[in-house]
Design a protein around this motif. Structure first.
Motif, short mmCIF file in Angstrom:
data_model
loop_
_atom_site.label_atom_id
_atom_site.label_comp_id
_atom_site.label_asym_id
_atom_site.label_seq_id
_atom_site.Cartn_x
_atom_site.Cartn_y
_atom_site.Cartn_z
N ARG A 1 93.15 32.85 -55.69
CA ARG A 1 92.58 31.81 -56.55
C ARG A 1 93.67 31.16 -57.40
NH1 ARG A 1 89.33 34.37 -60.19
NH2 ARG A 1 89.48 32.47 -61.38
N GLY A 2 94.63 31.97 -57.87
CA GLY A 2 95.72 31.43 -58.67
C GLY A 2 96.62 30.51 -57.86
N VAL B 1 95.81 28.82 -55.15
CA VAL B 1 95.06 27.58 -54.87
C VAL B 1 94.97 26.71 -56.12
CG1 VAL B 1 92.78 26.67 -54.27
CG2 VAL B 1 93.75 28.57 -52.97
N GLY B 2 94.64 27.33 -57.25
CA GLY B 2 94.47 26.58 -58.49
C GLY B 2 95.75 25.93 -58.98
N ARG C 1 92.27 38.77 -54.21
CA ARG C 1 91.39 37.59 -54.28
C ARG C 1 91.73 36.75 -55.51
NH1 ARG C 1 85.11 38.48 -53.50
NH2 ARG C 1 85.96 39.03 -51.48
N HIS C 2 92.01 37.41 -56.62
CA HIS C 2 92.35 36.69 -57.84
C HIS C 2 93.68 35.96 -57.68
CE1 HIS C 2 91.39 35.98 -62.06
NE2 HIS C 2 92.71 35.94 -62.25
N SER D 1 87.95 38.86 -61.00
CA SER D 1 87.54 38.68 -59.61
C SER D 1 87.18 40.03 -59.03
CB SER D 1 88.68 38.05 -58.81
OG SER D 1 88.95 36.75 -59.26
N ALA E 1 89.22 26.36 -59.23
CA ALA E 1 89.77 27.61 -58.72
C ALA E 1 90.24 28.52 -59.85
CB ALA E 1 90.93 27.33 -57.76
N LEU E 2 90.74 27.93 -60.93
CA LEU E 2 91.22 28.72 -62.07
C LEU E 2 90.10 29.05 -63.05
CD1 LEU E 2 94.58 26.86 -62.81
CD2 LEU E 2 94.26 29.04 -61.61
N ARG E 3 88.89 28.64 -62.74
CA ARG E 3 87.70 28.84 -63.59
C ARG E 3 87.88 28.20 -64.96
NH1 ARG E 3 85.87 34.96 -62.10
NH2 ARG E 3 85.48 34.54 -59.92
N TRP F 1 92.44 31.96 -66.12
CA TRP F 1 92.89 32.68 -64.93
C TRP F 1 93.72 33.89 -65.33
CZ3 TRP F 1 97.65 33.93 -62.94
CH2 TRP F 1 97.64 34.48 -61.67
#
Length: 120
Positions: A18-19, A21-22, A14-15, A9, A50-52, A58
């Motif tokens: 995302r974690g 949220v994911g 920010r990463h 990220s 969110a975790l791609r 992630w």
């Protein structure tokens, strides 16, 4: 996974968001199943997005985000070298970059900072 794939990220905070949220969406999809039934499973794709793709992706992205700009790998004729970033300052809270890390046939060595040429 190819060498060109990047899961990093723009920043560590920010990463981590995302974690949260994911993983939160994935846990919520399972935890809310008795309350909302099959509708709770709609959170699973949100978590995976969110975790791609997966929790492992992630985690790899977190490591890439943390190490971004600190190490650089280059491979020539089957020999790979891992060098420290040259732009790292020597001010307060920073350390001198490693000179060279060479990985040949699984043997990884790091040049020491002491200047005595010893390999750790």
């Amino acid at each position: 996974m190819t060498d060109e794939q990047n899961f990093a990220s723009a920043s560590v905070p920010r990463h981590l968001v995302r974690g949260v949220v994911g993983f939160g969406a994935l846990i919520g999809a399972i935890a809310l199943l008795p309350v909302f039934g099959m509708f709770a499973l709609l959170l699973a794709p949100v978590g995976l997005l969110a975790l791609r793709g997966c929790p492992t992706c992630w985690a790899i992205g977190l490591i890439q985000t943390i190490s971004r700009g600190r190490l650089q790998r280059s491979c020539v004729d089957g020999r790979c070298r891992l060098t420290g970033a040259e732009h790292v300052g020597l001010g307060h809270g920073t350390r001198a970059p490693d000179r060279v890390v060479t990985a040949v046939g699984g043997d990884v060595r790091r040049a020491s900072h002491s200047g005595d040429g010893a390999v750790m």
